[in-house]
Design a protein around this motif. Structure first.
Motif, PDB file in Angstrom:
ATOM      1  N   GLU A   1      36.068  19.418  -5.132  1.00  0.00           N
ATOM      2  CA  GLU A   1      35.877  20.826  -4.789  1.00  0.00           C
ATOM      3  C   GLU A   1      35.360  21.573  -6.008  1.00  0.00           C
ATOM      4  OE1 GLU A   1      39.381  22.689  -3.303  1.00  0.00           O
ATOM      5  OE2 GLU A   1      39.592  21.312  -1.624  1.00  0.00           O
TER       6      GLU A   1
ATOM      7  N   ARG B   1      35.126  24.611  -8.551  1.00  0.00           N
ATOM      8  CA  ARG B   1      35.954  25.716  -9.031  1.00  0.00           C
ATOM      9  C   ARG B   1      35.173  26.397 -10.137  1.00  0.00           C
ATOM     10  NH1 ARG B   1      41.709  24.570  -7.945  1.00  0.00           N
ATOM     11  NH2 ARG B   1      41.611  23.941  -5.769  1.00  0.00           N
ATOM     12  N   GLY B   2      34.415  27.395  -9.792  1.00  0.00           N
ATOM     13  CA  GLY B   2      33.581  28.049 -10.783  1.00  0.00           C
ATOM     14  C   GLY B   2      32.448  27.123 -11.180  1.00  0.00           C
TER      15      GLY B   2
ATOM     16  N   LYS C   1      32.943  24.378 -12.893  1.00  0.00           N
ATOM     17  CA  LYS C   1      33.508  23.034 -12.970  1.00  0.00           C
ATOM     18  C   LYS C   1      33.977  22.585 -11.594  1.00  0.00           C
ATOM     19  CE  LYS C   1      34.830  23.867 -17.695  1.00  0.00           C
ATOM     20  NZ  LYS C   1      35.862  23.842 -18.697  1.00  0.00           N
ATOM     21  N   SER C   2      34.585  21.412 -11.533  1.00  0.00           N
ATOM     22  CA  SER C   2      35.082  20.918 -10.253  1.00  0.00           C
ATOM     23  C   SER C   2      36.440  20.256 -10.438  1.00  0.00           C
ATOM     24  CB  SER C   2      34.091  19.917  -9.653  1.00  0.00           C
ATOM     25  OG  SER C   2      33.963  18.811 -10.492  1.00  0.00           O
ATOM     26  N   VAL C   3      37.165  20.122  -9.319  1.00  0.00           N
ATOM     27  CA  VAL C   3      38.453  19.444  -9.304  1.00  0.00           C
ATOM     28  C   VAL C   3      38.423  18.377  -8.218  1.00  0.00           C
ATOM     29  CG1 VAL C   3      39.749  21.431 -10.158  1.00  0.00           C
ATOM     30  CG2 VAL C   3      39.500  21.111  -7.712  1.00  0.00           C
TER      31      VAL C   3
ATOM     32  N   THR D   1      50.046  20.809  -5.725  1.00  0.00           N
ATOM     33  CA  THR D   1      49.773  22.168  -5.259  1.00  0.00           C
ATOM     34  C   THR D   1      50.233  22.424  -3.836  1.00  0.00           C
ATOM     35  OG1 THR D   1      47.572  21.510  -4.558  1.00  0.00           O
ATOM     36  CG2 THR D   1      47.796  22.441  -6.773  1.00  0.00           C
TER      37      THR D   1
ATOM     38  N   VAL E   1      46.032  18.168  -7.226  1.00  0.00           N
ATOM     39  CA  VAL E   1      44.737  18.601  -7.741  1.00  0.00           C
ATOM     40  C   VAL E   1      44.601  18.095  -9.165  1.00  0.00           C
ATOM     41  CG1 VAL E   1      43.323  20.580  -8.360  1.00  0.00           C
ATOM     42  CG2 VAL E   1      44.644  20.631  -6.262  1.00  0.00           C
TER      43      VAL E   1
ATOM     44  N   GLN F   1      42.017  18.073 -12.507  1.00  0.00           N
ATOM     45  CA  GLN F   1      40.875  18.760 -13.087  1.00  0.00           C
ATOM     46  C   GLN F   1      39.782  17.753 -13.421  1.00  0.00           C
ATOM     47  OE1 GLN F   1      42.430  20.884 -16.419  1.00  0.00           O
ATOM     48  NE2 GLN F   1      43.492  22.383 -15.157  1.00  0.00           N
TER      49      GLN F   1
ATOM     50  N   ARG G   1      30.733  25.197  -0.906  1.00  0.00           N
ATOM     51  CA  ARG G   1      31.275  26.517  -1.259  1.00  0.00           C
ATOM     52  C   ARG G   1      31.357  27.412  -0.077  1.00  0.00           C
ATOM     53  NH1 ARG G   1      30.983  28.295  -7.102  1.00  0.00           N
ATOM     54  NH2 ARG G   1      30.718  26.341  -8.148  1.00  0.00           N
TER      55      ARG G   1
END
Length: 188
Positions: free
Chosen positions: A111, A113-114, A116-118, A149, A155, A157, A188
């Protein structure tokens, strides 16, 4: 001071110093069961145990106290819940204490996240894998942050999805390659 009805109100001063009719130093007796002052045993949630302790160890304390047998009308005993979203672990939280029934699958998804991704892992709890232990293991293995989570979600990083496809069956043999689904990238 006069009230609106013409009555005179008496104001008791809370000036520092001893109060009349009270012997000092004050002596407070604490319950041996709940460790609260005996006047508050009714609110401890252990009234039965407090009453049993008081009858054996300090029956003179029970003379002026009323420790109710049952809650008053309209009052139900409400247990305080502690913890938040992740207070229960594993499948117990997902199914309310019951094991999930259905397809046992582990899903991996990346996914954004900004910038970056996780990597999100779901389904490990259905194989009776302790999520906190697995999260710590992933953090050590991939030298990154990892957290539990949700009820059955970890999750990690960074994009470590490809490494997880090899690492999970190696670490937990009950999760075979066929039971791991790669869901690709989340849009997204």
């Amino acid at each position: 001071m006069t009230s609106e009805y013409g009555e005179t109100a008496v104001i008791q001063s809370l000036a520092p110093g001893p109060t009349e009719g009270v012997s000092y130093p004050l002596k407070v007796f604490y319950c041996g069961q709940c460790s609260m002052p005996t006047e508050y045993c009714d609110y401890s949630g252990q009234t039965d145990l407090c009453r049993a302790w008081a009858t054996q160890n300090a029956p003179e304390l029970l003379e002026g106290l009323e420790i109710s047998e049952e809650p008053a009308e309209g009052d139900e005993k409400k247990k305080q819940k502690r913890g938040g979203k992740g207070s229960k672990t594993g499948a117990a939280a997902a199914a309310g204490g019951k094991k999930k029934s259905g397809p046992k699958k582990v899903t991996l998804q990346r996914e954004p996240r900004g910038k970056k991704s996780v990597t999100v892992i779901k389904g490990l709890a259905t194989f009776d894998i302790e999520l906190k232990v697995a999260s710590k293991l992933f953090a050590q293995k991939f030298a990154c942050g990892s957290s539990v989570t949700g009820a059955d979600e970890i999750v990690i990083q960074g994009d470590v999805k490809d490494d997880l496809l090899d690492f999970i069956p190696e670490k937990w043999p009950q999760v075979t390659d066929e039971l791991i689904d790669d869901l690709g990238d989340k849009k997204r």
